[in-house]
Write a protein that holds these residues in place. Sequence first.
Motif, PDB file in Angstrom:
ATOM      1  N   TYR A 128       1.867   5.545   3.056  1.00 49.68           N
ATOM      2  CA  TYR A 128       2.850   3.966   2.523  1.00 49.68           C
ATOM      3  C   TYR A 128       4.369   4.169   2.580  1.00 49.68           C
ATOM      4  O   TYR A 128       4.832   4.473   2.620  1.00 49.68           O
ATOM      5  CB  TYR A 128       2.666   4.617   0.275  1.00 49.68           C
ATOM      6  CG  TYR A 128       3.203   5.508  -0.350  1.00 49.68           C
ATOM      7  CD1 TYR A 128       4.514   5.858  -0.827  1.00 49.68           C
ATOM      8  CD2 TYR A 128       2.304   5.669  -0.301  1.00 49.68           C
ATOM      9  CE1 TYR A 128       5.286   6.962  -0.744  1.00 49.68           C
ATOM     10  CE2 TYR A 128       2.710   7.623  -0.626  1.00 49.68           C
ATOM     11  CZ  TYR A 128       4.183   7.856  -0.817  1.00 49.68           C
ATOM     12  OH  TYR A 128       4.516   9.476  -1.296  1.00 49.68           O
ATOM     13  N   LEU A 129       4.860   3.255   1.989  1.00 47.05           N
ATOM     14  CA  LEU A 129       6.363   2.928   2.630  1.00 47.05           C
ATOM     15  C   LEU A 129       6.977   2.463   1.280  1.00 47.05           C
ATOM     16  O   LEU A 129       6.211   1.319   0.062  1.00 47.05           O
ATOM     17  CB  LEU A 129       6.574   2.668   4.003  1.00 47.05           C
ATOM     18  CG  LEU A 129       6.813   1.315   4.123  1.00 47.05           C
ATOM     19  CD1 LEU A 129       7.222   0.432   3.268  1.00 47.05           C
ATOM     20  CD2 LEU A 129       6.899   0.735   5.801  1.00 47.05           C
TER      21      LEU A 129
ATOM     22  N   TYR B 172      -5.042  -5.019   6.947  1.00 46.99           N
ATOM     23  CA  TYR B 172      -5.021  -4.230   5.193  1.00 46.99           C
ATOM     24  C   TYR B 172      -5.552  -2.402   5.289  1.00 46.99           C
ATOM     25  O   TYR B 172      -6.652  -2.978   6.287  1.00 46.99           O
ATOM     26  CB  TYR B 172      -5.136  -5.272   4.839  1.00 46.99           C
ATOM     27  CG  TYR B 172      -6.823  -5.282   4.315  1.00 46.99           C
ATOM     28  CD1 TYR B 172      -7.110  -3.966   3.279  1.00 46.99           C
ATOM     29  CD2 TYR B 172      -7.015  -6.417   5.089  1.00 46.99           C
ATOM     30  CE1 TYR B 172      -8.418  -4.973   3.083  1.00 46.99           C
ATOM     31  CE2 TYR B 172      -9.134  -6.495   4.762  1.00 46.99           C
ATOM     32  CZ  TYR B 172      -9.572  -6.131   3.938  1.00 46.99           C
ATOM     33  OH  TYR B 172     -10.629  -6.131   3.780  1.00 46.99           O
ATOM     34  N   ALA B 173      -5.076  -1.769   4.969  1.00 42.88           N
ATOM     35  CA  ALA B 173      -5.639  -0.267   4.771  1.00 42.88           C
ATOM     36  C   ALA B 173      -6.909  -0.628   3.964  1.00 42.88           C
ATOM     37  O   ALA B 173      -7.845  -1.248   3.261  1.00 42.88           O
ATOM     38  CB  ALA B 173      -5.100   0.448   3.837  1.00 42.88           C
TER      39      ALA B 173
ATOM     40  N   VAL C 200       5.598  -1.128  -3.174  1.00 42.43           N
ATOM     41  CA  VAL C 200       4.840  -0.247  -2.364  1.00 42.43           C
ATOM     42  C   VAL C 200       3.606  -1.349  -1.533  1.00 42.43           C
ATOM     43  O   VAL C 200       3.948  -1.372  -1.735  1.00 42.43           O
ATOM     44  CB  VAL C 200       4.004   0.877  -3.066  1.00 42.43           C
ATOM     45  CG1 VAL C 200       2.955   1.402  -2.533  1.00 42.43           C
ATOM     46  CG2 VAL C 200       5.172   1.396  -4.485  1.00 42.43           C
ATOM     47  N   LEU C 201       4.157  -0.499  -0.325  1.00 46.26           N
ATOM     48  CA  LEU C 201       3.387  -0.943   0.993  1.00 46.26           C
ATOM     49  C   LEU C 201       2.123   0.452   1.505  1.00 46.26           C
ATOM     50  O   LEU C 201       2.586   0.953   1.620  1.00 46.26           O
ATOM     51  CB  LEU C 201       4.082  -1.537   2.331  1.00 46.26           C
ATOM     52  CG  LEU C 201       3.798  -2.105   3.566  1.00 46.26           C
ATOM     53  CD1 LEU C 201       2.563  -3.243   3.122  1.00 46.26           C
ATOM     54  CD2 LEU C 201       4.649  -2.484   4.790  1.00 46.26           C
ATOM     55  N   VAL C 202       1.133   0.047   1.058  1.00 43.56           N
ATOM     56  CA  VAL C 202      -0.176   1.128   1.643  1.00 43.56           C
ATOM     57  C   VAL C 202      -0.287   0.792   3.568  1.00 43.56           C
ATOM     58  O   VAL C 202      -0.007  -0.285   3.569  1.00 43.56           O
ATOM     59  CB  VAL C 202      -0.877   1.074   1.154  1.00 43.56           C
ATOM     60  CG1 VAL C 202      -2.376   1.655   1.275  1.00 43.56           C
ATOM     61  CG2 VAL C 202      -0.957   0.891  -0.482  1.00 43.56           C
ATOM     62  N   THR C 203       0.081   2.196   3.330  1.00 46.84           N
ATOM     63  CA  THR C 203       0.400   1.538   5.791  1.00 46.84           C
ATOM     64  C   THR C 203      -1.193   3.365   5.957  1.00 46.84           C
ATOM     65  O   THR C 203      -1.468   3.842   4.820  1.00 46.84           O
ATOM     66  CB  THR C 203       1.202   2.088   6.491  1.00 46.84           C
ATOM     67  OG1 THR C 203       1.137   3.572   5.319  1.00 46.84           O
ATOM     68  CG2 THR C 203       1.889   1.572   5.752  1.00 46.84           C
TER      69      THR C 203
END
Length: 376
Positions: free
Chosen positions: A235-236, A256-257, A90-93
């Motif tokens: 996220y993606l 970063y978020a 998971v990548l938080v955006t």
Amino acid sequence: MSLGALDVWSRIPSPPLRLTAKPEYDFRAGVPDVELFPFGTWRDLLTERLQALPPHSLTYDDPRGHPALRAEIARRLGPSRGIRVPADAVLVTAGSQQALDVAARVLLRPGDRVAMEEPGYPPPRRLFTALSARPVGVRVDAEGIVVDEIPPDCRLVYVTPAHQFPLGVPMSQRRRSELVAWAGRHGAAILEDDYDSEFRFTDDPLGSLYGLDSEHVIHVGSFSKVLLPALRLGYLVAPPRLRRALEKAKYLTDLYAPTIEQATLARFMAEGGFAEHVRRARQEYLDRWNTVNRLLHRDFTGLLTPLPSVAGLHVSASGPDGMWPVVRAARRAGVWLYSLGDFTEPRDSVHGLVFGYGAVRSDRIEPGLNRLRELL
Ligand SMILES: Cc1ncc(COP(=O)(O)O)c(C=O)c1O
């Protein structure tokens, strides 16, 4: 001085003007009900996290996202979207828009063609244009994007399969299979924008495209509809071969978020508050969805044809040519809504209206639609 890419940017429309006052009847699509947000719980959790977070996470956090939030998102994606991945995937955006941005940066070269749903959500189309790619509109029918009409040289396909924006139709299982097979044959990627799928009003589960094909699909989620757009969290989840590049793109975009908001959300999810909030909000939106559908069928027969939609925060209805003057008159009369033609390129090539019910209370729906009805 060279003007660089300024000529590209000069062709991109300016961001829409923000309304400074809430319209009397707010049928805008994509706007959730701010009053449903659990302000008290959030404030308590935010205070608690501010005191409890260790100093190292208050300096520069992990570009991929706060570890506790990545873990919670991964835990939820299994049961809710049929996506079984570790937290590491998971990548938080910053909202789903940034997820689309980092994906496009990694996947597209200048001149690459990108298939877009037509009608469709404008910001991704404009983003891809700004990155010097070439969006191509592809027709959407009752089953979703018409896969047979996607030009074979497209490198990327952007879709909203759970609840097509703006038509509202879900992508059929058959079309989903065709789309992932198409991507496999052409070596293309699919961007699955899953912006409001938490609000689904039938029991029949509709999985995600990523659940069908984790090799070609990038799944993009957002907390904007389910909580608040102002949080700017999304996220993606990407195929493993793309993850490193996407992490670098996220890092180089904004490092970063925001950690404190991420940590607060993680806590809210871990303690069960998020699931409870989704249940309550779904019930509320189900009530509004029923009301809008009932009134469209009762009072607008012969004028508008509601399109089938079983999820999200809006329903659309097709109508005769020339909806734009109606929309303008409605806005002047305090009824704020969009026409389907607001979401086509060129403008107004599809006719009808979009009824958002996220921002209008149940008891305001009927008076608002009555006022609109007088203008038709
Ligand atoms: C199709 C679609 N995708 C995504 C979003 C939300 O974007 P974000 O998560 O960046 O707030 C919206 C909001 O209106 C939308 O309509």
